[in-house]
Design a protein around this motif. Sequence first.
Motif, PDB file in Angstrom:
ATOM      1  N   SER A 219       0.840  -1.205   0.000  1.00  0.00           N
ATOM      2  CA  SER A 219       0.000   0.000   0.000  1.00  0.00           C
ATOM      3  C   SER A 219       0.865   1.241   0.000  1.00  0.00           C
ATOM      4  O   SER A 219       0.573   2.218  -0.688  1.00  0.00           O
ATOM      5  CB  SER A 219      -0.927  -0.018   1.218  1.00  0.00           C
ATOM      6  OG  SER A 219      -0.154  -0.099   2.413  1.00  0.00           O
ATOM      7  N   SER A 220       1.958   1.181   0.759  1.00  0.00           N
ATOM      8  CA  SER A 220       2.791   2.382   0.839  1.00  0.00           C
ATOM      9  C   SER A 220       4.173   1.999   1.323  1.00  0.00           C
ATOM     10  O   SER A 220       4.331   1.153   2.204  1.00  0.00           O
ATOM     11  CB  SER A 220       2.171   3.390   1.794  1.00  0.00           C
ATOM     12  OG  SER A 220       3.012   4.521   1.920  1.00  0.00           O
ATOM     13  N   THR A 221       5.175   2.608   0.718  1.00  0.00           N
ATOM     14  CA  THR A 221       6.555   2.364   1.165  1.00  0.00           C
ATOM     15  C   THR A 221       6.963   3.380   2.218  1.00  0.00           C
ATOM     16  O   THR A 221       8.118   3.415   2.642  1.00  0.00           O
ATOM     17  CB  THR A 221       7.529   2.484  -0.024  1.00  0.00           C
ATOM     18  OG1 THR A 221       7.340   3.748  -0.663  1.00  0.00           O
ATOM     19  CG2 THR A 221       7.308   1.355  -1.017  1.00  0.00           C
ATOM     20  N   MET A 222       5.980   4.175   2.647  1.00  0.00           N
ATOM     21  CA  MET A 222       6.304   5.264   3.584  1.00  0.00           C
ATOM     22  C   MET A 222       6.947   4.719   4.856  1.00  0.00           C
ATOM     23  O   MET A 222       7.985   5.191   5.293  1.00  0.00           O
ATOM     24  CB  MET A 222       5.022   6.006   3.923  1.00  0.00           C
ATOM     25  CG  MET A 222       5.259   7.289   4.699  1.00  0.00           C
ATOM     26  SD  MET A 222       3.715   8.085   5.125  1.00  0.00           S
ATOM     27  CE  MET A 222       3.272   7.211   6.590  1.00  0.00           C
ATOM     28  N   LEU A 223       6.309   3.727   5.431  1.00  0.00           N
ATOM     29  CA  LEU A 223       6.836   3.192   6.687  1.00  0.00           C
ATOM     30  C   LEU A 223       8.151   2.449   6.467  1.00  0.00           C
ATOM     31  O   LEU A 223       9.048   2.510   7.308  1.00  0.00           O
ATOM     32  CB  LEU A 223       5.815   2.260   7.331  1.00  0.00           C
ATOM     33  CG  LEU A 223       4.528   2.927   7.818  1.00  0.00           C
ATOM     34  CD1 LEU A 223       3.622   1.903   8.484  1.00  0.00           C
ATOM     35  CD2 LEU A 223       4.817   4.080   8.774  1.00  0.00           C
ATOM     36  N   TRP A 224       8.280   1.768   5.308  1.00  0.00           N
ATOM     37  CA  TRP A 224       9.519   1.050   5.024  1.00  0.00           C
ATOM     38  C   TRP A 224      10.675   2.032   4.839  1.00  0.00           C
ATOM     39  O   TRP A 224      11.798   1.782   5.298  1.00  0.00           O
ATOM     40  CB  TRP A 224       9.367   0.168   3.786  1.00  0.00           C
ATOM     41  CG  TRP A 224       8.400  -0.972   4.004  1.00  0.00           C
ATOM     42  CD1 TRP A 224       7.115  -1.047   3.561  1.00  0.00           C
ATOM     43  CD2 TRP A 224       8.647  -2.169   4.742  1.00  0.00           C
ATOM     44  NE1 TRP A 224       6.538  -2.218   3.954  1.00  0.00           N
ATOM     45  CE2 TRP A 224       7.465  -2.939   4.693  1.00  0.00           C
ATOM     46  CE3 TRP A 224       9.741  -2.683   5.420  1.00  0.00           C
ATOM     47  CZ2 TRP A 224       7.348  -4.168   5.301  1.00  0.00           C
ATOM     48  CZ3 TRP A 224       9.610  -3.926   6.024  1.00  0.00           C
ATOM     49  CH2 TRP A 224       8.431  -4.659   5.970  1.00  0.00           C
ATOM     50  N   ASN A 225      10.376   3.131   4.207  1.00  0.00           N
ATOM     51  CA  ASN A 225      11.424   4.152   4.069  1.00  0.00           C
ATOM     52  C   ASN A 225      11.838   4.675   5.441  1.00  0.00           C
ATOM     53  O   ASN A 225      13.013   4.905   5.704  1.00  0.00           O
ATOM     54  CB  ASN A 225      10.926   5.315   3.204  1.00  0.00           C
ATOM     55  CG  ASN A 225      10.796   4.902   1.744  1.00  0.00           C
ATOM     56  OD1 ASN A 225      11.427   3.947   1.308  1.00  0.00           O
ATOM     57  ND2 ASN A 225       9.967   5.617   1.012  1.00  0.00           N
ATOM     58  N   GLN A 226      10.832   4.839   6.272  1.00  0.00           N
ATOM     59  CA  GLN A 226      11.103   5.303   7.629  1.00  0.00           C
ATOM     60  C   GLN A 226      11.973   4.291   8.362  1.00  0.00           C
ATOM     61  O   GLN A 226      12.922   4.639   9.067  1.00  0.00           O
ATOM     62  CB  GLN A 226       9.771   5.501   8.360  1.00  0.00           C
ATOM     63  CG  GLN A 226       9.891   5.942   9.805  1.00  0.00           C
ATOM     64  CD  GLN A 226      10.526   7.302   9.937  1.00  0.00           C
ATOM     65  OE1 GLN A 226      10.241   8.202   9.153  1.00  0.00           O
ATOM     66  NE2 GLN A 226      11.418   7.460  10.896  1.00  0.00           N
ATOM     67  N   LEU A 227      11.647   3.044   8.144  1.00  0.00           N
ATOM     68  CA  LEU A 227      12.408   1.964   8.777  1.00  0.00           C
ATOM     69  C   LEU A 227      13.857   2.002   8.337  1.00  0.00           C
ATOM     70  O   LEU A 227      14.782   1.897   9.138  1.00  0.00           O
ATOM     71  CB  LEU A 227      11.767   0.614   8.422  1.00  0.00           C
ATOM     72  CG  LEU A 227      12.542  -0.653   8.836  1.00  0.00           C
ATOM     73  CD1 LEU A 227      12.635  -0.753  10.335  1.00  0.00           C
ATOM     74  CD2 LEU A 227      11.879  -1.894   8.279  1.00  0.00           C
ATOM     75  N   ILE A 228      14.030   2.155   7.036  1.00  0.00           N
ATOM     76  CA  ILE A 228      15.396   2.186   6.492  1.00  0.00           C
ATOM     77  C   ILE A 228      16.159   3.357   7.080  1.00  0.00           C
ATOM     78  O   ILE A 228      17.317   3.233   7.506  1.00  0.00           O
ATOM     79  CB  ILE A 228      15.363   2.271   4.953  1.00  0.00           C
ATOM     80  CG1 ILE A 228      14.842   0.944   4.369  1.00  0.00           C
ATOM     81  CG2 ILE A 228      16.745   2.576   4.383  1.00  0.00           C
ATOM     82  CD1 ILE A 228      14.453   1.028   2.915  1.00  0.00           C
TER      83      ILE A 228
ATOM     84  N   ASP B 267      15.589   4.929   9.885  1.00  0.00           N
ATOM     85  CA  ASP B 267      15.850   4.717  11.308  1.00  0.00           C
ATOM     86  C   ASP B 267      17.007   3.756  11.541  1.00  0.00           C
ATOM     87  O   ASP B 267      17.899   4.011  12.335  1.00  0.00           O
ATOM     88  CB  ASP B 267      14.592   4.165  12.000  1.00  0.00           C
ATOM     89  CG  ASP B 267      13.516   5.218  12.132  1.00  0.00           C
ATOM     90  OD1 ASP B 267      12.379   4.861  12.456  1.00  0.00           O
ATOM     91  OD2 ASP B 267      13.837   6.400  11.881  1.00  0.00           O
TER      92      ASP B 267
END
Lengths: 612, 293
Positions: A34-43, A45
Amino acid sequence: MNFLNLGAFIFALSIPIVALLYFLKLKRKEKIISSTMLWNQLIRDTRANAPFQRLKRNILLILQILFLALLVSSLARPFFPAKVRQGKNIILILDASASMQSTDLSQSRFELAKKEALRMITDMREGDKMMVISASARTDVKSSFTGKKDELARVVKSLKAKDTLTNLMDAICLSLSLVKGGEENDIYILSDGAFKKVEDLDTEKANIQFISIGKGGENVGITALDVRKNIASQFDYEVFLSIKNFSENPKELGLELKTEGRLADFRKLALSPGEEKNQIFESFGLQSGLIEASLKLDDDLTVDNTAWTILQRKPQVSVLLVSRGNPFLERAINLDPRTMVSKMSPADFPPSKNYDLTIIDGFSPEKMPSGNCMLINCSSSLIETQGEVEQPVIIDWDHSHPLMRFVDFSEVRLGTCLKFEEPKWATCLVETDKTPLIIAGENEERRIVFIGFDTVKSNWPLRVAFPIFFSNAINWLAPQGEGSSARQWKTGDVVKIYLNSEETEFQVIDPKGNVNGVAISQIGAPLVFKDTEYAGVYRVKGKDLEERFCVNLVSPAESDIKPSSEITIGRKEVVAATGARMMNKEIWRWFALFAFAILIFEWWIFHRRAFI
Amino acid sequence: MAEFLDSSFLKKLELLSILSRKVFKGRIKGERRSLRRGTSVEFADYRNYAIGDDFRYIDWNIYGRLQRLFLKLFEEEEDLFIYILIDVSRSMDFGSPKKIDYGKKIAAALGYIGLAKLDRVSISTFSSKMVSTFPPTRGKGEVFRLFDFLSSLKPHGQTVMKDSLREYVLNTRKAGLAILISDFFDPGGYEDAIKYLMSKRFDIFVLQVLCREELEPNLRGDLRLIDCETDDVREISIGEGTIRAYRGVLRSFCENLRSYCHNRGITYIRTSTQIPFEELILKYLRTGGLIKR
């Protein structure tokens, strides 16, 4: 511009591989989310927080630097001095002589030499070629230059030690003749060093290495064996033995003498280190046959603990004297107890049967008799005479020939002699100022002695040289009549025996039981046998014949099994090495390989993007 | 209509009404008790008589006792504007069941409750901008039109809440109860969007809808993740540790949103498409204070 190692260009194949890797990416499965937003955030972090992630960018840099460092190092061709067995062309000479059968170590020296050879075969590099030579009394090339390790190993494993002396000269000469010019050549001698100095060799063409096998040497051996006629008695024989202690410790042993397998005598001996003792066994008057002398003790070499000889008592030499009458000659021949002389006048020649020796005096036969013969004052198909020489003066005679032992011609005067050319097959024994006088040689497998003057018309029969010469001549012309020594040889010798047989085909069975077929060219010709590699009793069998002859080691050089730490070849002393020499061992290949591995690892790290 | 809500569920919804903590001026008398003093029959309070007030509302009993004139005040009945804002960006078209379908159902339920209680219900959709609007409507008879509107919604576009809600706020004249249904996966953030709503003095209710695939992603190995909205690609190697870290990030994101809302007096409810829809409406929204009997 030249290249030292053209083969290195194979590494250029890594360039397209690296380029391919650059474009190659780790195959990843695609997933729609749905969104890479959180994955980008994870990366973000984890990159910010995890020490490993912080280090990740640095790891790539480190790996790249390491790769370059390794690459540059490999270009600089790093090396370190190391012991390497190396040689483009390697010749292995394995000493297969009797002393290599010593068991001073856990295994026999020869087995250890084979093991060392196998190890050297394993150490061969790509491009190396090896030849295997077995050196005993004979030099045998067991394998020509080849790089096939399994073939070389098979050859080495099949080698066997012999009971012979070491003839290293031939082996080294052969090796030097086989080395390839312009290439790196190494000759390795695997031996205990128990051989004599090898002289007069130019060893510049190859690097010769001596690998000493063996540690110590506790050995007592028989160094001589002979049977001789008792001077005091015509019919008695005595056995002469020489035994030497080659070890550094005193030895006590038993000495056994057997005739035809039955114990004839036994003695106890004590030998101090290095001492040699002679033993004489007398009164063999009524005994004949095979005599075996053996030492009863435990030492490191057993092949020299036993020796054989054959005592022959029957007269062996049948002599036919074809002469119009020569009492001096008759007497001289009859002096030898071995001879059985038959007389014949020239008119009755040729005889109906064969004789061991035919002496033709003053008569030119149309056809030469078979067997060995002595021609006195006659011409024949063998020697063409060209008239006579008046008052010849003897100027020289051969002192070294067996016929001339103890023979002095200084007081011999002749009236006339036959003029002739010395044939190629003969040696001049006595020569005058104008022509050869007495010649001897071998022609068509028979021995010929030619005396080019009438002995009666000289003062020779009145000289002591006359009977001595004829005694020597009978010995030389009829060697089977020599008594026991005619049936005893040293290992490695070529055996030549005269058989009293009408056959030409025989079998020779060696002490190991191997059967060899041997043929002689004509009846009366000697039987020649070369394969005397093993000590022991050899049997000769024919349809109507069974004879024996003995072959012994009896060699102080081989019995002295103390290994040598150096050998002398030519003018050079070659010190025993471990078979390796110090040289620069280049390791740049490892550097390059490691650099390549780092590169692959760096690619993997980059693409992996591993997270904790 | 059956696509959204079955008849037995609708019957339950009729017993509910939407709560708003704020009182808004309505133009038409609805069923809602207004805190304004009006002319209904319900007595609310007294005030002193002022010249010009209507004599009919003087409380004569108090005058007889206290010899003073007081005017009766009555509760005014007003209608509530319920604005339902649905995120129709492509990120909402994700999950099994899809978040947008779940959101539509929520909107349908809330819309039905509002219409049944004679509140004015408006539904607007947004992604990168305002997409479509069902204008404020009143009365149960509009339910079918409302459901048809919801049925016609198709997800498209990226989420840009700030621009969308700014546009919305500028085009909305009357404040009311704003129910924001979204996953809030806006790379530009949700804060400004909510601020825009707050500036219009909406009574804001935030409903974050997530799906199971977002809460418990079944992703392992070397993957190339593609954002269905932005087509952004992220190559990542996922193991257990990564999943744990992702859950932490998600938890943190939701907590930040909750905290943001709470600090501003905004009701926040997070739901998952895995929660049965009826349970969401009848239990969680009632507990959350959006709905009452």
